[in-house]
Design a protein around this motif. Structure first.
Motif, PDB file in Angstrom:
ATOM      1  N   GLY A   1       4.447   1.821   2.008  1.00 50.91           N
ATOM      2  CA  GLY A   1       4.730   2.280   0.894  1.00 50.91           C
ATOM      3  C   GLY A   1       3.475   2.505  -0.142  1.00 50.91           C
ATOM      4  O   GLY A   1       4.098   3.340  -1.012  1.00 50.91           O
ATOM      5  N   LEU A   2       2.526   1.337  -0.099  1.00 47.17           N
ATOM      6  CA  LEU A   2       1.937   1.591  -1.581  1.00 47.17           C
ATOM      7  C   LEU A   2       1.412   2.748  -1.703  1.00 47.17           C
ATOM      8  O   LEU A   2       0.854   3.235  -2.627  1.00 47.17           O
ATOM      9  N   HIS A   3       1.046   3.886  -0.443  1.00 53.10           N
ATOM     10  CA  HIS A   3       0.056   4.955  -0.499  1.00 53.10           C
ATOM     11  C   HIS A   3       1.348   5.847  -1.838  1.00 53.10           C
ATOM     12  O   HIS A   3       0.289   7.495  -2.198  1.00 53.10           O
ATOM     13  N   PHE A   4       2.390   6.057  -1.272  1.00 48.94           N
ATOM     14  CA  PHE A   4       3.549   7.427  -2.035  1.00 48.94           C
ATOM     15  C   PHE A   4       3.334   7.012  -3.769  1.00 48.94           C
ATOM     16  O   PHE A   4       3.124   6.243  -3.958  1.00 48.94           O
TER      17      PHE A   4
ATOM     18  N   PRO B   1      -7.253   1.434  -4.049  1.00 51.18           N
ATOM     19  CA  PRO B   1      -8.251   2.658  -4.595  1.00 51.18           C
ATOM     20  C   PRO B   1      -8.118   3.296  -6.078  1.00 51.18           C
ATOM     21  O   PRO B   1      -6.774   2.236  -6.744  1.00 51.18           O
ATOM     22  N   ALA B   2      -8.906   4.041  -6.343  1.00 47.24           N
ATOM     23  CA  ALA B   2      -8.400   3.487  -8.093  1.00 47.24           C
ATOM     24  C   ALA B   2      -7.291   4.364  -8.854  1.00 47.24           C
ATOM     25  O   ALA B   2      -6.626   4.071  -9.610  1.00 47.24           O
TER      26      ALA B   2
ATOM     27  N   ASN C   1      -4.912   7.838  -3.104  1.00 49.65           N
ATOM     28  CA  ASN C   1      -5.768   8.377  -2.855  1.00 49.65           C
ATOM     29  C   ASN C   1      -7.240   7.175  -1.681  1.00 49.65           C
ATOM     30  O   ASN C   1      -8.118   6.632  -1.821  1.00 49.65           O
ATOM     31  N   SER C   2      -5.968   7.235  -0.322  1.00 54.62           N
ATOM     32  CA  SER C   2      -6.506   7.257   0.836  1.00 54.62           C
ATOM     33  C   SER C   2      -6.817   7.288   1.834  1.00 54.62           C
ATOM     34  O   SER C   2      -6.641   8.404   1.642  1.00 54.62           O
ATOM     35  N   ARG C   3      -7.620   6.845   2.702  1.00 50.13           N
ATOM     36  CA  ARG C   3      -7.877   7.095   4.434  1.00 50.13           C
ATOM     37  C   ARG C   3      -6.478   6.949   4.509  1.00 50.13           C
ATOM     38  O   ARG C   3      -6.352   6.339   4.998  1.00 50.13           O
ATOM     39  N   MET C   4      -6.932   8.090   6.295  1.00 50.76           N
ATOM     40  CA  MET C   4      -5.633   7.448   6.868  1.00 50.76           C
ATOM     41  C   MET C   4      -6.211   8.221   8.396  1.00 50.76           C
ATOM     42  O   MET C   4      -6.662   9.340   8.689  1.00 50.76           O
ATOM     43  N   LEU C   5      -5.656   7.242   9.092  1.00 51.38           N
ATOM     44  CA  LEU C   5      -6.497   7.932  10.907  1.00 51.38           C
ATOM     45  C   LEU C   5      -5.001   7.890  11.223  1.00 51.38           C
ATOM     46  O   LEU C   5      -4.519   7.543  11.817  1.00 51.38           O
TER      47      LEU C   5
END
Length: 375
Positions: free
Chosen positions: A208-211, A32-33, A37-41
């Protein structure tokens, strides 16, 4: 002391039962840019109910006293190109021609690495490989199936510095780009908490890439304890499941380290009845392995544990993870965690229903994609 509970045999469950339809356009080709900034279910382990959210909401899903465990392994630029320099026993023969691709998949110690070599049929045991302008040199000392080789590198002053100079980030095969890896992958295919001296992964622990540093601070501010393990992601990530019966699945060994602070935190959390939350399937496998061998104390080792439906989880209560490949062992792991003793549908059914929702909602899949929190 933990007592190991072996997996319960699940009859008539096949690898093909973990298949699902995934439109190719949902496979994320870039991060993501902005990181985070990702969605989460959100998925309820007990009911299978799910709710759409965003990763920025993740701190609010945690409670004071939770123990959050991260895998701090550092991805290395493991994809290299080498020229063949011939066999040691053929000094007077013309050097073979052609370039080969080498993907380092597991450190074995003493300058030895397990690797995937393409085309493997051209690189026999005893072959010497030269990387760059004689920056690195290796000999093939063992051959395996499907292009697997063991390489013995000549000693060098700064091996990982040489990799930074010569190597490419080992992006998964489902990422298709005209330029393959790009400059942004050097940072974005790496967690912000990767250790300075924990080099060794051939693929990122992608949950872990989202943090971001800011999100980690928000989590700490909620009274959540954060600790780390190290598991170097290796060959199994790149190998498809080639059998149909789950009982026939065998995973490659991967090296891990359980630090003293993490071991102490796990023992204390268990004794106090607090949740242990794993970030990623690599963390989950490490934690369940150390529980299985009843060794929650600082140590290093290897694990090839396969977590399938029927496994009784001893340490992990909740899991943050990305969306996984159809018919993959990681999808089986997530399905296993979704199992509950009192249920009207299986964990596999819960997860596949949630995946169908994610496909319909156009979530982004795999390494650079969105995530789910199973709790």
């Amino acid at each position: 002391m933990l007592t190991y509970c072996p997996a319960v045999s699940i009859k008539n469950v096949r690898v093909s039962d973990f298949d699902f339809h995934l439109p190719p356009e949902l496979i994320a080709q870039h991060p993501p840019a902005e990181r985070g900034n990702s969605r989460m279910l959100l998925i309820d382990r007990n009911t299978g109910n799910y709710t759409d959210a965003h990763f920025r909401d993740f701190p609010s899903q945690l409670n004071e006293g939770d123990l959050l465990i991260l895998n701090n392994s550092r991805v290395i630029p493991a994809r290299l190109f080498a020229r063949r320099a011939g066999l040691r026993t053929q000094h007077n023969s013309p050097a073979p021609t052609g370039q080969v691709e080498v993907l380092l998949t597991q450190p074995l110690g003493n300058d030895r690495w397990r690797a995937l070599v393409k085309p493997g049929r051209k690189v026999p045991t005893g072959e010497h490989l030269i990387f760059g302008d004689n920056v690195l040199e290796a000999e093939v000392i063992e051959s395996g199936d499907f292009g697997e080789r063991t390489l013995q590198y000549a000693p060098t002053q700064d091996f990982f510095g040489a990799l930074e100079q010569l190597g490419h980030m080992p992006l998964p095969p489902y990422i298709h780009r005209s330029e393959e890896d790009e400059e942004e992958d050097r940072t974005r295919y790496q967690t912000v908490y990767a250790g300075a001296n924990t080099h060794g992964s051939a693929a990122a622990p992608t949950a872990g890439l989202h943090f971001t540093p800011e999100i980690l601070e928000q989590i700490k501010a909620r009274g959540v304890q954060i600790e780390h393990i190290t598991l170097h992601v290796g060959l199994g990530t790149f190998q498809p499941v080639r059998v149909e019966d789950l009982a026939d699945i065998r995973l490659h060994e991967e090296p891990y380290t359980l630090p003293a602070a993490t071991a102490d935190a796990i023992n204390k959390a268990k004794s106090e009845g607090r949740r242990i939350i794993a970030v990623g399937t690599t963390t989950t496998r490490t934690l369940e392995h150390i529980a299985a061998i009843n060794r929650i104390e600082p140590h290093s080792g290897t694990t090839s544990i396969f977590l399938q439906p029927g496994h009784r989880f001893q340490l992990v209560n909740a899991l943050l993870t990305n969306f996984h490949l159809p018919k993959s062992t990681l999808l089986m792991l997530v399905s296993a965690l979704a199992e509950t003793e009192d249920q009207t549908i299986t964990g596999r059914e819960k997860i596949l229903r949630a995946y169908a929702h994610a496909v319909g909602g156009k979530y982004r899949f795999f390494s650079y994609g969105d995530c789910m929190f199973l709790s």
